[in-house]
Design a protein around this motif. Structure first.
Motif: not given
Length: 300
Positions: A205, A208, A214, A226, A228, A240, A243
């Protein structure tokens, strides 16, 4: 058919988009889609670098083709074109440019209808000056979404025309948000396993940003989603991927493991609906189990 650009005829060596009208012994007659449908010709010898066995396999009536201008005779109206001298990269470049031109034409045409004026008049007052200044009217229209005064002030447009123009541009060119999702399984059987998973998810997270936030949701252990949403597709995909990588590295350091069940991809409303249905099913199963436990305790 509109003339996208101020010049009545294209220049030599310019890439243009044409539509094939007919195929004759001499070559193919075409109309130039960006230049008010004026006619040109692709000579038979300019269709392909290879030996021509079948003209129909190279070019078909009604199909759009990217060609390069070889000769222009404004007095006689002759425009000689070549298909064989165009590279694959140039085809992509011309197709992108043509799509931009179509988008601009759609905006100009719609504003002309709303104002009940001639589209050619709006091309002359709006599209052509902006094309000259910004390299393409499309780029100016895109910039005007965030900087309208800088783009339109020099044109001195009537207030009602400017209002309609801005409204149509906002509706047509404002980027639509895309949703990117990845599914991962995160496990850790070490002593501090649960805390390790939480730390890993927080690491994901943290990648993001305000523009590309995120979010991580639990479907059912060990599966996490997950996601976005952003108007910048490339940034969304890149963030992404970072992440997912951050979660994997974090859980691995704690002796755990991550398995990617679905790589980051742009998802549709249908995908979202399927995910919602899956989560609701797991939630119902958990409630049923909890209910069974309560029943057993009551019986005891």
């Amino acid at each position: 058919m509109p003339r996208y650009y101020e010049n009545k005829y294209p220049e030599v060596d310019q890439l243009v988009m044409v539509q094939v009208l007919s195929i004759e012994d001499m070559g193919a007659y075409v109309k130039l889609l960006e230049y008010d449908g004026i006619e040109g010709m692709i000579l038979l010898s300019e269709l392909s670098r290879r030996r021509i066995r079948s003209v129909q396999k190279l070019i078909r009536v009604g199909r759009n083709e990217v060609v390069v201008v070889m000769r222009v005779d404004p007095d006689k109206g002759y425009i000689d074109l070549s298909k064989r001298r165009v590279s694959a990269e140039e085809v992509v470049k011309c197709e992108e440019n043509y799509e931009k031109g179509k988008a601009v034409d759609s905006i100009i045409t719609q504003v002309a209808k709303k104002r009940d004026v001639d589209a050619d008049d709006l091309y002359e007052k709006i599209a052509w000056p902006l094309h000259k200044q910004y390299g393409h009217t499309y780029e100016a229209f895109k910039l005007s979404i965030t900087e309208p005064d800088a783009v339109f002030a020099p044109l001195s447009l009537p207030a009602d025309t400017l209002s309609d123009l801005r409204s149509v541009i906002a509706r047509r060119l404002t980027p639509k948000p895309v949703k990117v999702r990845a599914d991962v399984e995160v496990k850790c059987f070490a002593y501090q396993g649960i805390e390790a998973i939480r730390t890993a998810l927080r690491a994901g997270e943290a990648v993001g940003t305000d523009e590309v936030p995120i979010k991580i949701r639990l479907v059912a252990p060990p599966l996490y989603v997950i996601s976005t949403t952003s108007t910048d597709k490339n940034a969304a995909m890149e963030t992404m991927e970072k992440a997912v990588e951050a979660i994997g590295e974090s859980i691995k350091e704690e002796g755990g493991d991550m398995v990617i069940k679905m790589n980051p991809k742009i998802v549709s409303d249908t995908d979202d609906a399927e995910l919602k249905e899956l989560m609701e099913r797991f939630e119902k199963q958990n409630m049923d189990v909890a209910g069974d436990d309560d029943s057993d305790e009551d019986e005891e």
